[in-house]
Design a protein around this motif. Structure first.
Motif: not given
Lengths: 754, 291
Positions: A657-659, A733-734, A736-738, B23-29, B54-57
């Protein structure tokens, strides 16, 4: 006078009781000579009944003159008048009905024995009927049918791993002719190791465990193979999209000795080559059995299973600097010798077995001339002794003992020096464990309404530096409220002396470990309550609720690589789990339209001091809702349509959820590090799919029978998430894919026997 | 022929019907402060403050290529940074955005120091505590080219345990090559993975005193380098917490874990933040291969 009159009455009563005859025997299929399991043997006018056991034996006390009725679904019933002139043990044959409408008989408690009628958590499958349902690639698989029942979930789409009432995959005792099977799957769980052609009976207990079973916490899947046709030689087989199979059976000495050999091989690798793709995988398995009945009182069996999975991936490309190969091999072997003896008292049956089972997996990685190989093996040598004593019609006593010598080699790694910097060589690490148990259990049925089962199992394991023992009480009570309604309550404590420890990853590197002085046995207490209602039109409704307490469950500590561990005791952490839920089943067992609807609401959570900051978290396989609709429609005697709709809430995973970045040791670079969310805190998308099939029987011929099965798996091509893929974008950036494993898969298969 | 058509169709359909991933939406810290610290000697301290992202941004960070400058929005500027011990509080000066330093830290071995950061921009505060550790001395080391191999070097180093209590150490290495790496740095590439596995690059060594013999640690290592030009080595006596922090880093970044994808929570001693505040004095040496 009054005293004399009472004395005469007493004498008459004694005589009436004394005129009961113990009728015992063996019930077999008239055509094949196979013993029939679960045949109802009853004396309706006396309201007495029993079922044949796993070897077709029965024993019942009935008065002389009683019309003993033997009935079994799909067979013509037969009646025998009981008299003292009958020679025991009887050998009763039942003839298969010539015309029968296809039906799926997956029934819960429909038998007439007390346990099957009032016991909790029992599921049986009729092998002849289960083959009509549409399954993945047209490959008939008994485990896939079980997964459509309430309380039995699969790990992911296409998997044959079973998660029963919140228990992990290693908590299922899978027995093939008494031999434990440690890995019941081929192709990372997509197919089970069970060849339907070789199987005679499948029974699963997921609650209310009987005292003769132990060693696992969550379920017992007891699979019996066919004995072989005692009358004539037969060949059967099938060809499908993914595999071909053949089975041959027949008499060695008519009516006395028989054999059966069944083999199967997949050709997925060859099919992929046809379309110029690459999936270098195949498996094969072989079941074989010899049966011998030298006398009316004795039966001997020798049965075995051999299976192998091969995955050889070569990345030999001229433009690559490094030539890499990866290979994974799984081996499964079982061997059982069994002797069944009916003591001439006719009430006492002895079943004794000697068993050997072996499971091994190899992983080999090669980079140019450097190689690293890891191996994990388990050998079991087991002896079992089990007695059934039918004291009278109200009491059925079982007692016995078993002993197993386990040899584990959990992780042997050997590699070139280039690899050993990060994965140390580990020499052969042979660990032995002796496990044993004694048990006693009584089924007591004082009248037609009440059934009580009580038993005790004492189990133990010698981990060399520590001896573990556990008392495992078992109890069940069933009561008929009316002729159509019954309630039941059950309690069971189970102990498990070995662990299959998995990591958070889905890669196949699970390894079995024994208990040691540091790693304690797992324990489970399960309380189950159930209700059954018989409805019109041959329908039945069942509801069961359960609560399970589990102690000393095991996980790897964070950062454990799993298959490369050199000291597993330090890397395993133990904690506790709770699992609870409700299961509902509505089924119609026969008729042109038949099938069932099942629903499960289930919770499963765990707590480990070393994981998730010591807080409770949901299990990865906590899939909250599970629904199955299964239907068959027999258009006529030759054509049957079938459909399955299955829905399951998504499984769970732990996201990043973060890096953040930290400098490396010499401040020349920045290293990204993850921030993980709550363990298993994210629920994946639900899985749901529709499968359809049609089974078309060939024209009826005397010596040759065939059928085609045409089906479609996952008709609307829905993604069934089975793993998470982290796509790293060019900007870092990352996403997620199912990822799903199977889409819409049509299949066609041809089955024959002669 | 006609009978094979349905089978062929099934084969083609089997390999072609692959459903699209969902797709999977994951709330970020929420964003938090990250602390890194470096003590040069008992009085000279530098603290680097950055932010989580954020890991996804995308934040303009290319993790695969470290030649890019650090994104400025991740640096914590204009923060109030204090270090306090035994009633004496020192405020660190911001020498560039995100970097705070002092040359007058009253460094006393064994004392406990408290770091306090007040991030005025985001309104966040963090606190961390640590002890100042005894400096370990790297008394022996040598490096030489292996005679039989072209790019292989042999390194030897040794040092004594600082005391009878339980102790932990890290040895960091610095290498600069004359020749460039022949493979681009693509973490997912099979050739890159193979190269990392086979070529024994220097990383860092983590040592506990349980690995010592009679209170002394020594080791000979081989490593690969493309025409080594400059070499550096630094020994630091560290806390157990920092040892665990580096161990978790190593596990997470290992090739084996990249394949397995195991969860590894990186420990921290920063309350409401990440990273590690440590006051550990390295014993460092640099040399060119000519020397």
């Amino acid at each position: 006078m009054k005293i004399l009159f009472n004395a005469i009455l007493l004498l008459l009563a004694y005589n009436i009781h004394a005129q009961n005859i113990t009728v015992s025997g063996n019930i077999i299929d008239a055509q094949t000579g196979e013993s029939l399991i679960g045949v109802s043997v009853s004396c309706p006018e006396e309201l007495k009944g029993t079922l044949t056991d796993a070897f077709g034996y029965f024993s019942i006390d009935v008065p002389s003159g009683c019309l003993l009725t033997c009935s079994y679904i799909g067979y013509e019933s037969t009646t025998i008048k009981v008299s003292r002139q009958l020679i025991m043990p009887l050998k009763i044959t039942l003839t298969e009905k010539k015309v029968s409408i296809q039906e799926v008989v997956v029934y819960g408690n429909t038998g007439t024995t007390p346990l099957e009628k009032w016991g909790t958590g029992i599921t049986k499958i009729d092998m002849k009927q289960a083959n009509t349902l549409p399954v993945l690639g047209g490959e008939r698989d008994v485990v896939k049918i079980l997964q459509l029942m309430p309380g039995i979930k699969k790990e992911h789409d296409g998997s044959t791993g079973m998660l029963v009432r919140g228990g992990a995959g290693d908590q299922n005792l899978v027995l093939l002719d008494d031999a434990p099977v440690y890995n019941a799957s081929h192709l990372v769980g997509i197919f089970s190791v069970f060849n339907n052609d070789a199987i005679k009976d499948v029974t699963m207990q997921k609650g209310g465990f009987t005292a003769n079973y132990g060693g696992r916490l969550s379920s017992v899947l007891d699979i019996r193979t066919k004995d072989g046709n005692m009358h004539k030689h037969m060949v059967s087989g099938g060809v499908g999209l993914l595999s071909a199979r053949a089975s041959i059976e027949g008499p060695i000495i008519k009516e006395k000795a028989s054999y059966i050999v069944s083999a199967r091989r997949t050709y997925i690798d060859q099919m992929y080559k046809l379309v110029r793709s690459d999936l270098p995988f195949y498996f094969y398995d072989i079941n074989a059995k010899l049966s011998y009945k030298p006398t009316a009182y004795d039966q001997f069996f020798v049965s075995g299973y051999l299976g192998k999975d091969v995955l050889d991936y070569e990345n030999q490309k001229p433009d690559r600097i490094y030539q890499t190969d990866f290979s994974n091999r799984l081996y499964n072997r079982t061997a059982t010798f069994r002797w069944n003896h009916n003591y001439e008292g006719q009430k006492l049956f002895q079943h004794s077995s000697l068993v050997h089972t072996q499971y091994r997996f190899n992983l080999t990685n090669r980079i140019n001339q450097y190689e690293w190989k890891t191996t994990s093996t388990i050998h079991d040598y087991m002896a079992k002794l089990h007695y059934d004593y039918y004291i009278n019609n109200r009491n059925h006593l079982q007692f016995g003992a078993e002993f197993t010598h386990h040899i584990f080699n959990p992780n042997q790694s050997v590699g070139s020096p280039a690899f050993t910097d990060f994965i140390a060589n580990t020499p052969s690490n042979r660990i032995t464990l002796n496990e044993g148990a004694v048990f006693i259990q009584n089924d007591y049925q004082p009248n037609a309404k009440l059934f009580i089962q009580y038993g005790l199992r004492l189990s133990g394991a010698d981990a060399h530096e520590k001896l573990y023992t556990n008392w495992e009480p078992r109890a069940q009570v069933g009561y008929s409220l009316t002729s159509k309604q019954s309630v039941k309550l059950a309690y069971a404590r189970m102990a498990q002396y070995m662990h299959l420890v998995t990591g958070a990853s889905t890669l196949p590197s699970d390894v079995w470990y024994p208990v040691t002085d540091a790693i304690k046995p797992k324990l489970a207490d399960q309380l189950t309550a159930g209700y059954t209602l018989q409805l019109p039109a041959n329908c039945q409704f069942q509801a069961e609720a359960y609560y399970k307490w589990l102690e000393h469950v095991s996980e790897f500590k964070e950062g454990t690589i799993g298959f490369s561990q050199t000291d597993f005791e330090k890397d395993i952490t133990q904690g506790q789990s709770r699992a609870y839920g409700i299961e509902l089943l509505l089924q119609r067992k026969s008729g042109k339209w038949n099938g069932w609807v099942g629903y499960t609401l289930a919770y499963s959570k765990s707590q480990f001091d070393d994981l998730n900051n010591g807080e409770w978290f949901y299990a990865r396989f906590d899939r909250r809702h599970d629904v199955s609709f299964v239907g068959n429609y027999a258009l006529n005697n030759r054509i049957t349509f079938s459909a399955v709709f299955a829905y399951a809430s998504g499984s769970r995973f732990t996201p990043i959820i973060g890096q953040y970045l930290v400098p490396n040791g010499n401040y020349t670079d920045a290293i990204p590090l993850p921030i993980y969310g709550k363990r298993n805190g994210i629920v994946l998308s639900p899985s749901h799919r529709l499968d359809i099939s049609v089974t078309i029987k060939g024209k009826q011929r005397e010596k040759f029978a065939s059928e085609w099965q045409i089906g479609v798996y996952n008709v609307y091509n829905r993604t069934q998430p089975y793993r998470i893929r982290m796509d790293v974008q060019p900007n870092g950036s990352i996403q997620y894919k199912q990822v799903g494993l199977f889409g819409c898969i049509p299949s066609v298969s041809y089955h024959f026997n002669f | 022929m006609k009978n094979w058509i349905p089978l062929l169709y099934a084969v083609v359909a089997f390999v072609s019907c692959k459903p699209e991933p969902l797709d999977l939406s994951v709330p970020q810290a929420p964003q938090q402060i990250v602390v890194a610290s470096q003590l040069l000697d008992s009085s000279k301290l530098a603290i680097v403050l950055t932010r989580t992202f954020n890991a996804t941004e995308s934040k303009g960070i290319t993790l695969a290529d470290s030649s890019q400058p650090f994104p400025e929005e991740l640096l914590v500027g204009n923060a109030l940074v204090f270090v306090e011990s035994n009633g004496i509080q020192i405020q660190l000066e911001e020498i560039s955005k995100g970097v705070y330093a002092t040359l007058i830290l009253p460094g006393i071995i064994g004392n406990t120091y408290t770091l306090t950061v007040k991030d005025i921009e985001k309104g966040q505060d963090i606190v961390s505590q640590t002890q100042m550790f005894t400096k370990a001395i790297l008394d022996t080391f040598s490096i030489a080219k292996t005679p039989d191999a072209t790019n292989t070097y042999q390194l030897y180093y040794a040092f004594d345990d600082v005391g009878p209590e339980e102790n932990w150490y890290v040895v960091n290495f610095y290498t600069q090559d004359l020749a460039r790496d022949t493979l681009p740095k693509k973490p997912g590439d099979l050739d890159y993975i193979a190269k990392r596995l086979l070529e024994q690059r220097l990383d860092f060594d983590l040592i506990s005193d349980k690995q010592m013999v009679n209170g002394r640690y020594s080791i000979t290592k081989q490593f690969t380098s493309n025409q080594l030009d400059t070499f550096g080595i630094a020994l630091t006596h560290i806390s157990k917490g920092y040892y665990d922090f580096l161990t978790a880093q190593r596990k997470y970044n290992s090739v084996a874990n990249k394949l397995r994808g195991e969860i590894i929570n990186i420990p921290t001693n920063v309350q409401k933040g990440y990273g590690f505040f440590a006051l550990q004095i390295p014993d460092a040496y640099f040399m060119t291969m000519e020397q």
